[in-house]
Design a protein around this motif. Structure first.
Motif, mmCIF file in Angstrom:
data_model
loop_
_atom_site.group_PDB
_atom_site.id
_atom_site.type_symbol
_atom_site.label_atom_id
_atom_site.label_comp_id
_atom_site.label_asym_id
_atom_site.label_seq_id
_atom_site.Cartn_x
_atom_site.Cartn_y
_atom_site.Cartn_z
ATOM 1 N N ASP A 273 0.895 -1.257 -0.085
ATOM 2 C CA ASP A 273 0.091 -0.048 -0.150
ATOM 3 C C ASP A 273 0.969 1.358 0.073
ATOM 4 O OD1 ASP A 273 -2.018 1.740 0.294
ATOM 5 O OD2 ASP A 273 -2.421 1.570 2.332
ATOM 6 N N THR A 274 0.724 2.225 -0.940
ATOM 7 C CA THR A 274 1.681 3.576 -1.034
ATOM 8 C C THR A 274 0.984 4.554 -0.704
ATOM 9 O OG1 THR A 274 0.977 3.743 -3.402
ATOM 10 C CG2 THR A 274 2.678 1.819 -2.877
ATOM 11 N N ALA A 275 1.763 5.452 -0.583
ATOM 12 C CA ALA A 275 1.297 7.127 -0.405
ATOM 13 C C ALA A 275 0.623 7.381 -1.713
ATOM 14 C CB ALA A 275 2.244 7.828 -0.270
ATOM 15 N N GLY A 276 -0.537 8.277 -1.548
ATOM 16 C CA GLY A 276 -1.037 8.862 -2.825
ATOM 17 C C GLY A 276 -0.486 9.780 -3.420
ATOM 18 N N VAL A 277 -0.325 9.721 -4.902
ATOM 19 C CA VAL A 277 0.528 10.810 -5.730
ATOM 20 C C VAL A 277 -0.046 11.927 -6.134
ATOM 21 C CG1 VAL A 277 1.874 10.628 -7.938
ATOM 22 C CG2 VAL A 277 1.826 8.543 -6.505
ATOM 23 N N ARG A 278 0.554 13.037 -5.829
ATOM 24 C CA ARG A 278 0.095 14.182 -6.086
ATOM 25 C C ARG A 278 0.961 15.328 -5.672
ATOM 26 N NH1 ARG A 278 -3.961 15.989 -0.668
ATOM 27 N NH2 ARG A 278 -2.061 15.735 0.833
ATOM 28 N N GLU A 279 0.761 16.620 -6.257
ATOM 29 C CA GLU A 279 1.827 17.472 -5.940
ATOM 30 C C GLU A 279 1.638 17.900 -4.757
ATOM 31 O OE1 GLU A 279 3.902 18.810 -7.836
ATOM 32 O OE2 GLU A 279 3.530 17.519 -9.674
ATOM 33 N N GLY A 280 2.710 17.530 -3.867
ATOM 34 C CA GLY A 280 2.619 17.690 -2.255
ATOM 35 C C GLY A 280 3.917 18.856 -1.987
ATOM 36 N N SER A 281 3.648 19.429 -0.738
ATOM 37 C CA SER A 281 4.541 20.608 -0.311
ATOM 38 C C SER A 281 5.097 19.863 0.766
ATOM 39 C CB SER A 281 4.116 22.069 -0.172
ATOM 40 O OG SER A 281 2.849 22.054 0.755
ATOM 41 N N ASP A 282 4.546 19.119 1.544
ATOM 42 C CA ASP A 282 5.029 18.795 2.696
ATOM 43 C C ASP A 282 6.211 17.694 2.453
ATOM 44 O OD1 ASP A 282 5.552 17.390 5.314
ATOM 45 O OD2 ASP A 282 3.359 16.765 5.628
ATOM 46 N N PRO A 283 7.254 18.084 3.118
ATOM 47 C CA PRO A 283 8.479 17.288 2.893
ATOM 48 C C PRO A 283 8.315 15.471 3.184
ATOM 49 C CG PRO A 283 9.178 19.286 4.184
ATOM 50 C CD PRO A 283 7.710 19.102 4.050
ATOM 51 N N VAL A 284 7.492 15.275 4.212
ATOM 52 C CA VAL A 284 7.126 14.015 4.616
ATOM 53 C C VAL A 284 6.297 13.418 3.483
ATOM 54 C CG1 VAL A 284 6.368 12.370 6.339
ATOM 55 C CG2 VAL A 284 7.743 14.415 6.979
ATOM 56 N N GLU A 285 5.548 14.205 2.926
ATOM 57 C CA GLU A 285 4.539 13.503 1.832
ATOM 58 C C GLU A 285 5.474 13.376 0.681
ATOM 59 O OE1 GLU A 285 0.337 14.425 -0.201
ATOM 60 O OE2 GLU A 285 1.140 15.900 1.041
ATOM 61 N N LYS A 286 6.100 14.318 0.276
ATOM 62 C CA LYS A 286 7.222 14.358 -0.897
ATOM 63 C C LYS A 286 7.877 12.876 -0.926
ATOM 64 C CE LYS A 286 7.605 18.895 -2.492
ATOM 65 N NZ LYS A 286 8.534 20.160 -2.527
ATOM 66 N N LEU A 287 8.283 12.354 0.291
ATOM 67 C CA LEU A 287 9.209 11.389 0.642
ATOM 68 C C LEU A 287 8.464 9.989 0.283
ATOM 69 C CD1 LEU A 287 12.064 10.363 1.191
ATOM 70 C CD2 LEU A 287 11.539 10.244 3.808
ATOM 71 N N GLY A 288 7.313 10.321 0.789
ATOM 72 C CA GLY A 288 6.056 9.042 0.555
ATOM 73 C C GLY A 288 5.906 8.910 -0.696
ATOM 74 N N ILE A 289 5.832 10.026 -1.677
ATOM 75 C CA ILE A 289 5.430 9.829 -3.073
ATOM 76 C C ILE A 289 6.603 9.285 -3.659
ATOM 77 C CG2 ILE A 289 4.840 11.107 -5.020
ATOM 78 C CD1 ILE A 289 3.378 13.205 -3.226
ATOM 79 N N GLN A 290 7.876 9.569 -3.461
ATOM 80 C CA GLN A 290 9.174 9.086 -3.901
ATOM 81 C C GLN A 290 9.056 7.547 -3.583
ATOM 82 O OE1 GLN A 290 12.542 11.238 -2.615
ATOM 83 N NE2 GLN A 290 11.945 13.122 -3.326
ATOM 84 N N ARG A 291 8.783 7.176 -2.612
ATOM 85 C CA ARG A 291 8.805 5.674 -2.510
ATOM 86 C C ARG A 291 7.719 4.976 -3.117
ATOM 87 N NH1 ARG A 291 10.531 5.128 4.290
ATOM 88 N NH2 ARG A 291 12.366 5.989 4.036
ATOM 89 N N THR A 292 6.525 5.588 -3.371
ATOM 90 C CA THR A 292 5.567 5.109 -4.250
ATOM 91 C C THR A 292 6.038 4.671 -5.518
ATOM 92 O OG1 THR A 292 3.820 6.154 -3.013
ATOM 93 C CG2 THR A 292 3.160 5.355 -5.025
ATOM 94 N N LEU A 293 6.699 5.793 -6.133
ATOM 95 C CA LEU A 293 6.956 5.877 -7.477
ATOM 96 C C LEU A 293 8.253 4.600 -7.434
ATOM 97 C CD1 LEU A 293 7.126 9.507 -8.522
ATOM 98 C CD2 LEU A 293 5.547 7.773 -8.825
ATOM 99 N N GLN A 294 9.155 4.501 -6.500
ATOM 100 C CA GLN A 294 10.037 3.437 -6.619
ATOM 101 C C GLN A 294 9.500 2.147 -6.481
ATOM 102 O OE1 GLN A 294 13.387 4.048 -7.164
ATOM 103 N NE2 GLN A 294 13.485 1.893 -7.437
ATOM 104 N N ALA A 295 8.554 1.994 -5.967
ATOM 105 C CA ALA A 295 7.845 0.723 -5.506
ATOM 106 C C ALA A 295 6.961 0.274 -6.843
ATOM 107 C CB ALA A 295 6.521 0.912 -4.560
#
Length: 449
Positions: A273-295
């Motif tokens: 289960d991955t973080a939702g992909v969107r244009e985020g400004s929160d550094p933590v959320e951005k890191l989660g999105i990067q991990r989603t794309l890597q997954a």
């Protein structure tokens, strides 16, 4: 490693349990058991029978009452005399029993040594030995069933007629060369080609079956991706059949990867289960999105989840395109229980993670998309082992080389390719296998097997 030693090991899993089994194998198995156990009367050692005994400590006090089973050579698992001592499943008692056996002449078994002896003593061939390991390591009932079929010789039975046909062809060519002066007919190129054809076809079928067999053996990694709030975590929980991921109406609830093992149609699956992909400004959320794309990049299959109750957005289309470029993927429309407002360009499954509608069909589509099954899952003896697949490909390559030289090469040179193909098949079954390869195979077993 001296295969003539009498060996001993605990054959049940580590930890406490109702019962624990100590297995002794070798020519001195009975003598070792008589030294470490106390019988009410001298044991008669009747094959395939059990008797009561006591395990005493060094001062003669009874530590445990045990059941002793005897399997006489050659009708035992290893092909040697085997004594199995069923104790109560206390790690202290089991270790003490093994220590006493070692003091009385036995040696602690190496990993897989019991099964290695079964192979060396002709009780099983190499594919069946490897299937024993797969059966022990199975995580789904389907995996266990396939491993059990292979442990009973399913792969070997499929290879036996192939090898026999190849031997017949080799014998025919050898006879034509050795007895040419005795008017033994020399087979024509057309006859050799006709004999090669069914051999190659059967080996190609086995080679193709590895695409599905590898899926059964290794499983797959499944990444569930999509925009925030499309129902990824709900779908994750539904496929997992438990509430593992937190589900709320707040977009961005999932910030990191959540992974769990599951079984889909008998195939082991690691769900992500991955973080939702969107244009985020929160550094933590951005890191989660990067991990989603890597997954997505690392997964064997990606599920791109869309919310069918909302119009399609550009972010949805971008995710679908990214998944398409990266390989295997399915586009899943979620929230079918709500009025539909989306018309995506691609839709492979429609589900409701809330009600469960469409989930059984999605499970089937996931397995179909991850690897071809079809006739393979209905055939006993399909290939699940990478070593087997590589050797079959080697045999095929040598046969194809022989086929290419039918009309240009003398039979002596064709025989070299045919013998190389035979060697690959014999290496697969263990008829001719180097010692270092055997060590590598059996060292992956648990000690008590």
């Amino acid at each position: 490693m001296n295969v003539r030693d009498t060996i001993v090991a605990i054959s049940t899993p580590p930890g406490r349990g109702g019962l624990g089994i100590v297995r002794i194998s070798g020519s001195q198995a009975r003598a070792v058991a008589e030294h470490i156990l106390r019988f009410r009367r001298p044991p008669r050692w009747q094959p395939w029978s059990a008797t009561l005994a006591e395990l005493p400590d060094t001062e003669g006090h009874t530590v445990d009452q045990v059941v002793v089973s005897f399997f006489q050579a050659p009708r035992s698992y290893t092909g040697e005399d085997v004594v199995e001592i069923s104790c109560h499943g206390s790690p202290v008692i089991l270790r003490y029993c093994v220590e006493q056996a070692c003091r009385c002449g036995a040696r602690l078994a190496q990993p897989g040594e019991f099964t290695l002896r079964a192979f060396l003593n002709g009780r099983i061939d190499l594919p069946r030995a490897e299937a024993v390991r797969d059966l022990i390591e199975a995580t789904t009932l389907y995996q266990a069933r396939i491993a059990a079929q292979q442990a009973e010789g399913a792969v070997s039975r499929r290879l036996a007629p192939v090898k026999q046909q190849l031997l017949d062809l080799i014998a025919l060519l050898e006879a034509g060369i050795d007895f040419a002066e005795d008017d033994v007919p020399v087979p024509s190129g057309a006859e050799i080609a006709a004999r090669l054809r069914p051999i190659e076809e059967e080996l190609r079928q086995l080679a193709r079956s590895f695409d599905y067999g590898r899926l059964v053996h290794d499983g797959l990694v499944l990444a569930i991706v999509g925009r925030p709030n499309v129902g990824k975590s709900s779908l994750f929980n539904r496929l997992l059949e438990q509430d593992r991921a937190i589900v709320t109406e707040i977009p961005g609830t999932t910030r990191d990867l959540v992974s769990e093992p599951a079984s889909l149609e008998g195939i082991p699956v690691k769900l992500l289960d991955t973080a939702g992909v969107r244009e985020g400004s929160d550094p933590v959320e951005k890191l989660g999105i990067q991990r989603t794309l890597q997954a997505m990049a690392d997964a064997d299959l990606s599920l791109v989840v869309l919310d069918l109750s909302q119009p399609i957005e550009q972010a949805d289309l971008a995710l679908i395109e990214r998944a398409r470029r990266q390989g295997r993927h399915l586009v899943v429309g979620n929230k079918s229980d709500l009025p539909r407002r989306a018309e995506p360009p691609q839709l492979d499954a429609i589900v409701s993670a809330l009600t469960g509608e469409g989930i059984p069909e999605l499970r089937r589509r996931i397995v179909e998309a991850a690897g071809p099954s079809g006739a393979f899952e209905l055939q006993p003896g399909f290939i699940t082992n990478l070593r087997h697949a590589q050797l079959i490909q080697q045999a095929l390559a040598h046969l194809e080389k022989a086929g290419e030289g039918l009309h240009t090469l003398p039979h002596e040179l064709l025989l070299l390719d045919l013998y190389d193909a035979l060697k690959a098949i014999d290496t697969l079954t263990g008829a001719t296998t180097a010692e270092d390869i055997l060590h590598r195979i059996f060292s992956t077993f648990c000690i008590g097997k």
